[in-house]
Design an enzyme around this catalytic site. Structure first.
Site, PDB file in Angstrom:
ATOM      1  N   GLN A 170       0.805  -1.224   0.000  1.00  0.00           N
ATOM      2  CA  GLN A 170       0.000   0.000   0.000  1.00  0.00           C
ATOM      3  C   GLN A 170       0.837   1.273   0.000  1.00  0.00           C
ATOM      4  OE1 GLN A 170      -4.008   0.188   1.819  1.00  0.00           O
ATOM      5  NE2 GLN A 170      -3.015   1.442   3.359  1.00  0.00           N
ATOM      6  N   GLU A 195      -2.793   9.755  -0.925  1.00  0.00           N
ATOM      7  CA  GLU A 195      -1.928  10.436   0.037  1.00  0.00           C
ATOM      8  C   GLU A 195      -0.829  11.261  -0.620  1.00  0.00           C
ATOM      9  OE1 GLU A 195      -0.718   7.489   2.875  1.00  0.00           O
ATOM     10  OE2 GLU A 195      -2.773   7.170   3.548  1.00  0.00           O
ATOM     11  N   ASP A 240       4.438   0.006   4.058  1.00  0.00           N
ATOM     12  CA  ASP A 240       3.189  -0.382   4.715  1.00  0.00           C
ATOM     13  C   ASP A 240       2.533  -1.389   3.795  1.00  0.00           C
ATOM     14  OD1 ASP A 240       0.742  -0.758   5.891  1.00  0.00           O
ATOM     15  OD2 ASP A 240       0.029   1.293   5.613  1.00  0.00           O
ATOM     16  N   GLU A 273       5.261  -2.057   8.024  1.00  0.00           N
ATOM     17  CA  GLU A 273       3.992  -1.944   8.744  1.00  0.00           C
ATOM     18  C   GLU A 273       2.991  -2.981   8.241  1.00  0.00           C
ATOM     19  OE1 GLU A 273       0.347   1.288   8.835  1.00  0.00           O
ATOM     20  OE2 GLU A 273       2.396   2.021   8.558  1.00  0.00           O
ATOM     21  N   ASP A 278      -0.416  -1.791  12.963  1.00  0.00           N
ATOM     22  CA  ASP A 278      -1.495  -0.820  12.739  1.00  0.00           C
ATOM     23  C   ASP A 278      -2.834  -1.511  12.954  1.00  0.00           C
ATOM     24  OD1 ASP A 278      -3.294   1.084  11.871  1.00  0.00           O
ATOM     25  OD2 ASP A 278      -2.697   1.016   9.768  1.00  0.00           O
ATOM     26  N   LYS A 293      -3.027   6.120  15.487  1.00  0.00           N
ATOM     27  CA  LYS A 293      -4.051   6.864  14.762  1.00  0.00           C
ATOM     28  C   LYS A 293      -5.156   7.229  15.752  1.00  0.00           C
ATOM     29  CE  LYS A 293      -3.351   4.498  10.313  1.00  0.00           C
ATOM     30  NZ  LYS A 293      -3.910   3.472   9.378  1.00  0.00           N
ATOM     31  N   ARG A 352      -4.621   9.638   8.292  1.00  0.00           N
ATOM     32  CA  ARG A 352      -5.448   8.673   7.560  1.00  0.00           C
ATOM     33  C   ARG A 352      -5.501   9.116   6.102  1.00  0.00           C
ATOM     34  NH1 ARG A 352      -7.982   4.942  11.060  1.00  0.00           N
ATOM     35  NH2 ARG A 352      -7.838   3.684   9.162  1.00  0.00           N
ATOM     36  N   SER A 353      -5.954   8.222   5.232  1.00  0.00           N
ATOM     37  CA  SER A 353      -6.005   8.573   3.810  1.00  0.00           C
ATOM     38  C   SER A 353      -7.035   9.663   3.549  1.00  0.00           C
ATOM     39  CB  SER A 353      -6.303   7.337   2.965  1.00  0.00           C
ATOM     40  OG  SER A 353      -7.505   6.738   3.382  1.00  0.00           O
ATOM     41  N   LYS A 365       3.946   9.735  10.067  1.00  0.00           N
ATOM     42  CA  LYS A 365       3.555   9.314   8.722  1.00  0.00           C
ATOM     43  C   LYS A 365       2.363  10.163   8.312  1.00  0.00           C
ATOM     44  CE  LYS A 365       1.288   5.416   7.725  1.00  0.00           C
ATOM     45  NZ  LYS A 365       0.943   4.029   7.308  1.00  0.00           N
TER      46      LYS A 365
END
Length: 428
Positions: A162, A204, A241, A282, A309, A334, A363-364, A385
């Protein structure tokens, strides 16, 4: 005393054009603050539940119900409370909801109030937010983990991993790290163009080319690092990730077109460590594959940071279970996974007490809110991040960190390679 006097809320849009919740809090002393709540694309099943409207409006993703929950129930419950007692306020929110996953009132509505209260309290105390949360010793600027090549759920391509990130571990300061990362980002665009690959952007801000494999993507980024004038693994390292939930089904990982077991995935990651300067991986495995995670950690955890995560979802209870099982060695943080600032800080404290590293994350689906930048400095995570050095909702966090570094002056320290003690650069 900074007593909460008014609580308001509205529906706004996030960076993907989806609705999210914004909360405003006013204190009796005239102080005012607002907070906006992010939303993820790849989410763990154990996260706090977002309250969405369903129906046709916004494709079912509206948050009018969450806004009403703030206005009709949450707001009245916290009015009159002391804003500088964050734990008291957050416990009131948790008790009011009464569910383990915040599904009655919604993690998005609860988090908005929690963060807005913290911001208002810091304003009332006339302190920067990082100082209000972190105290007088907060001074560590994090390594920006820049997602410059997007795959998985963040891009419409065949790339399974990802996020492919660059980490400017050799920079002398955060401002220089940001420059290095931005220069690599622009160099990657030129590398992709030369290779005839797409330079379209993912959620992102990273590029989303349809490359053939993980190693092909890493080769392109390595070329970009060198083209920008830096040494891979010395100046700028790599991080991944995998978001393995996205390619796991029925006990198997379908990765790059081939079904694989957890052991085979571990072997794949181990091979990457021998060929590329990877400092962090990740979510390498499925969130409920505890045995696979433990075996992977035992196999490669002494050589690389392994970040949990979806497996931990910033939840102290799941993190404690993971620590007991020997799962991972770092926690992704998060705030919207758990739903209150206090619970987030508790998870970070548990991680640090147990020898786990932490990485603060966006977050995205983001907004212009910059609280995670302050949070990264407040807790001394040493890593953040928050996407590529592009798209204003990502850059807003980096710019806030520049301001914090400037405010700290000579007291500021950049985490650099000390954030990744398991990584040893190849002397070659």
């Amino acid at each position: 005393m900074p007593i909460i006097e008014q609580v308001g809320a509205r529906e706004i849009l996030d960076s993907r054009g989806n609705p999210t919740v914004e909360v405003e809090v006013a204190l009796i002393d005239g102080t005012f603050a607002r907070a906006a709540v992010p939303s993820g694309a790849s989410t763990g099943e154990h996260e706090a539940v977002e309250l969405r409207d369903g129906g046709d409006r916004y494709g079912g993703k509206g948050v009018k119900k969450a806004v009403e929950a703030v206005l009709d129930e949450i707001g009245p419950a916290v009015i009159g409370l002391n804003a500088d007692d964050q734990r008291l306020v957050d416990q009131a929110l948790v008790d009011l909801d009464g569910t383990p996953d915040k599904s009655r009132l919604g993690g998005n509505s609860i988090l908005g109030v929690s963060l807005a209260v913290a911001k208002a309290a810091s304003e009332s105390a006339e302190l920067p937010l990082f100082r209000y949360i972190g105290g007088p010793n907060a001074h560590i600027l994090p390594v920006p983990m820049m997602n410059i090549l997007n795959g998985g759920a963040h891009a419409d391509t065949g790339v399974d991993i990802q996020e492919f990130m660059v980490a400017p571990i050799g920079a002398p300061s955060f401002s220089e790290a940001l420059r290095w990362g931005a220069e690599v980002y622009h160099a990657l665009k030129a590398v992709l163009k030369k290779a005839g690959l797409s330079t379209g952007l993912g959620d992102e801000g990273g590029f989303a080319p349809d490359v053939a494999s993980t190693t092909a993507a890493l080769d392109l980024i390595s070329q970009a690092i060198e083209a920008a004038g830096f040494k891979p693994g010395v100046d700028v390292a790599l991080a991944l990730d995998a978001a393995a939930n996205e390619f796991h089904a029925d006990g198997s990982y379908t990765f790059e077109g081939t079904p694989r077991t957890a052991a085979q995935m571990t072997e794949f990651y181990a091979g990457l460590l021998g060929s590329y300067p990877v400092v962090s991986i990740e979510d390498p495995l499925y969130e409920n594959d505890w045995d696979g995670w433990a075996a992977l950690t035992a196999e490669i955890g002494d050589r690389v940071q392994i970040v949990g995560d979806d497996v931990f979802v910033t939840n102290p209870e799941r993190l404690e279970e993971g620590i007991d099982r020997g799962v991972a060695n770092a926690l992704l943080v998060k705030v919207n996974q758990i739903g209150t600032l206090t619970e987030t800080l508790d998870a970070v404290a548990l991680a640090h007490h147990s020898g786990y590293r932490t990485m603060i994350s966006h977050r995205s689906g983001e907004t212009e809110d910059t609280i995670i930048a302050d949070l990264a400095v407040a807790v001394g995570s040493g890593q953040i991040k928050t996407g590529a050095p592009a798209r204003s909702e990502r850059v807003a966090k980096y710019n806030q960190l520049l301001r914090i570094e400037e405010a700290l002056g000579d007291a500021a320290r950049y985490a650099g390679d000390l954030a990744f003690p398991r990584f040893v650069a190849d002397p070659k």
